[in-house]
Design an enzyme around this catalytic site. Structure first.
Site, PDB file in Angstrom:
ATOM      1  N   GLU A 208      30.304 111.233  25.732  1.00 57.36           N
ATOM      2  CA  GLU A 208      29.692 112.657  26.241  1.00 57.36           C
ATOM      3  C   GLU A 208      28.350 112.451  26.967  1.00 57.36           C
ATOM      4  O   GLU A 208      28.300 113.320  27.961  1.00 57.36           O
ATOM      5  CB  GLU A 208      29.581 113.490  25.242  1.00 57.36           C
ATOM      6  CG  GLU A 208      30.724 114.015  24.385  1.00 57.36           C
ATOM      7  CD  GLU A 208      30.733 115.089  23.474  1.00 57.36           C
ATOM      8  OE1 GLU A 208      30.124 116.211  23.562  1.00 57.36           O
ATOM      9  OE2 GLU A 208      30.945 114.881  22.064  1.00 57.36           O
TER      10      GLU A 208
ATOM     11  N   HIS B 156      42.469  93.180  10.611  1.00 58.13           N
ATOM     12  CA  HIS B 156      44.053  93.149  10.204  1.00 58.13           C
ATOM     13  C   HIS B 156      44.616  93.716  11.414  1.00 58.13           C
ATOM     14  O   HIS B 156      46.101  93.947  11.368  1.00 58.13           O
ATOM     15  CB  HIS B 156      44.159  94.097   8.917  1.00 58.13           C
ATOM     16  CG  HIS B 156      43.492  93.519   7.911  1.00 58.13           C
ATOM     17  ND1 HIS B 156      44.125  92.534   7.134  1.00 58.13           N
ATOM     18  CD2 HIS B 156      42.178  93.401   7.386  1.00 58.13           C
ATOM     19  CE1 HIS B 156      43.139  92.075   6.083  1.00 58.13           C
ATOM     20  NE2 HIS B 156      42.037  92.653   6.309  1.00 58.13           N
TER      21      HIS B 156
ATOM     22  N   LYS C 170      38.022 124.351  26.834  1.00 56.84           N
ATOM     23  CA  LYS C 170      37.944 125.582  26.253  1.00 56.84           C
ATOM     24  C   LYS C 170      38.205 126.764  27.007  1.00 56.84           C
ATOM     25  O   LYS C 170      38.743 127.635  26.570  1.00 56.84           O
ATOM     26  CB  LYS C 170      36.416 125.367  25.605  1.00 56.84           C
ATOM     27  CG  LYS C 170      36.273 124.328  24.637  1.00 56.84           C
ATOM     28  CD  LYS C 170      34.993 124.535  24.153  1.00 56.84           C
ATOM     29  CE  LYS C 170      34.883 123.433  22.944  1.00 56.84           C
ATOM     30  NZ  LYS C 170      33.448 123.587  22.286  1.00 56.84           N
TER      31      LYS C 170
HETATM   32  C1  F6R Z   1      29.066 119.507  22.622  1.00 55.48           C
HETATM   33  C2  F6R Z   1      30.024 118.364  21.676  1.00 55.48           C
HETATM   34  C3  F6R Z   1      31.365 118.908  21.252  1.00 55.48           C
HETATM   35  C4  F6R Z   1      31.394 120.160  20.402  1.00 55.48           C
HETATM   36  C5  F6R Z   1      32.743 120.487  20.110  1.00 55.48           C
HETATM   37  C6  F6R Z   1      33.172 121.532  19.061  1.00 55.48           C
HETATM   38  O1  F6R Z   1      27.712 118.757  22.501  1.00 55.48           O
HETATM   39  O2  F6R Z   1      29.403 117.625  21.059  1.00 55.48           O
HETATM   40  O3  F6R Z   1      32.041 117.812  20.823  1.00 55.48           O
HETATM   41  O4  F6R Z   1      30.774 119.847  19.361  1.00 55.48           O
HETATM   42  O5  F6R Z   1      33.617 120.839  21.294  1.00 55.48           O
HETATM   43  O6  F6R Z   1      32.234 122.798  19.481  1.00 55.48           O
HETATM   44  P1  F6R Z   1      31.221 123.498  18.340  1.00 55.48           P
HETATM   45  O7  F6R Z   1      30.421 122.321  18.017  1.00 55.48           O
HETATM   46  O8  F6R Z   1      30.432 124.482  19.071  1.00 55.48           O
HETATM   47  O9  F6R Z   1      32.056 123.797  17.292  1.00 55.48           O
END
Ligand code: F6R
Length: 356
Positions: A241, A257, A350
């Site tokens: 990320e 393994h 998303k």
């Molecule tokens: C962004 C990140 C992502 C979010 C994931 C879930 O910094 O690390 O991995 O954590 O998309 O979103 P949240 O944390 O808001 O539930």
């Protein structure tokens, strides 16, 4: 592109649009605040029961806290602790299960679906979030919720999220008093923050050095013991990320393994790569011997560096090992010329899912 200097302050200003390095530099204080917020959260007597398990619901940066909690207290918890990264819950989750629904935004659909299911099963649920739907549902239903400060990327909020879990399981008596471990851990992290910060020059800054070692190579992160497995995974996801690169992670003894055989042909397919082995001062003699043999079998052509966790308590060892990777991933982002903040594919995914 001109070579980037990690000792030049203008490098950070130019690329790090939301000062994620500053957030990392403040990690020890964030841990202190996370402990305080959870210590102050309202948790009723109905939560003082004999539990059959602890489940952390979450995805990505919000899920890692559950993995770390399970690793830190694996030797102390008398009930299993696990993380669920899914819409669905395992069938054993029920009324005597403590369920943390962790979503920094409070709006992650997998977490909300599993949270809903946990409530329907009568589990003892606790929200950990900066707001969103999760905070709203907890508020409307009188459910305990640790509300952490908003406005950061979830992965830069691990101090809040993990320490909230630590403080709650301690309050509920599922682990013993953590005063000494908390103190030691924060001392270790303070020392690391001074070492890994932007003003600490590369010749004295292991985070900058690790980023330099990994630049233009595939990072392969191996945990020398299972207790550091979640940390190795965290390094990998932070490289994904923040630095926008693919990375690999695995843990001993399991990798002996399977993955160790993959090096036979994989070493040629992978291109330039660099192995970082996370070592634990608490390793047994057997684990040390295993690591020696494993490293020997990787062969002399494979670049391997060992990074030792710091401290005595599992809390300090796990967080210190994680903190180095977090900072190194940010410096690697700068060496790669990218803004560590941007996570376009995650946001796009998303957005499209929200459209139905
Ligand atoms: C962004 C990140 C992502 C979010 C994931 C879930 O910094 O690390 O991995 O954590 O998309 O979103 P949240 O944390 O808001 O539930």
């Amino acid at each position: 592109m001109a070579a980037v200097s990690l000792d030049d302050p203008t490098t950070f200003a130019a690329l790090d649009s939301r000062d994620m390095l500053g957030m990392a530099e403040g990690f020890p204080d964030q841990c202190r605040q996370g402990l305080k917020l959870a210590d102050e959260a309202q948790i009723g007597d109905s939560y003082r029961i004999e539990y059959d398990g602890i489940v952390g619901l979450g995805m990505g940066g919000s899920a890692i806290g559950g993995d770390l909690l399970a690793a830190i207290y694996s030797g102390e918890l008398s009930v299993p602790a696990t993380t669920v990264r899914d819409y669905a819950l395992p069938s054993w989750v029920g009324e005597r299960t403590l369920v943390f629904a962790v979503s920094y935004s409070g709006n992650t659909e997998e977490t909300l679906a599993a949270f809903d299911e946990a409530r329907r099963r009568g589990a003892r649920v606790i929200g950990v979030t900066s707001g969103g739907e999760l905070a709203r549902i907890c508020g409307e239903n009188g459910l305990p919720c640790v509300v952490v400060p908003g406005g950061r990327p979830p992965r830069a909020s691990t101090g809040y999220l993990l320490m909230s879990l630590v403080a709650v399981v301690e309050r509920l008596g599922l682990i013993g008093g953590q005063a000494a471990a908390r103190r030691e851990c924060l001392e270790v992290l303070d020392a690391q923050a001074a070492e890994y910060g932007r003003h600490s020059p590369a010749d004295a800054n292991r985070a900058k050095q690790v980023a330099g070692l990994l630049h233009d190579k595939v990072p392969v992160i191996y945990a020398s013991t299972p207790i550091l497995g979640a940390v190795a995974y965290r390094w990998r996801t932070q490289f994904n990320e923040n630095a926008k690169v693919l990375a690999m992670s695995h843990e001993l003894p399991e990798l002996d393994h399977n993955e160790i055989v993959g090096w036979e042909l994989g070493r040629n397919l992978l291109g330039p790569r660099c192995v970082i082995v996370l070592t634990d001062p608490g390793m047994s003699d057997r684990a040390r011997r295993r690591l020696e043999i494993t490293q020997d079998l990787l062969g002399s052509g494979v670049e391997v560096h060992r990074e030792a966790a710091r401290g005595d308590s599992a809390l300090a060892r796990i967080l210190s090992a994680m903190y180095l990777g977090d900072c190194a991933s940010l410096y690697l982002a700068l060496l790669n010329g990218v803004d560590p903040l941007a996570i376009r594919p995650i946001e796009e995914l998303k957005k499209r899912l929200a459209q139905g």
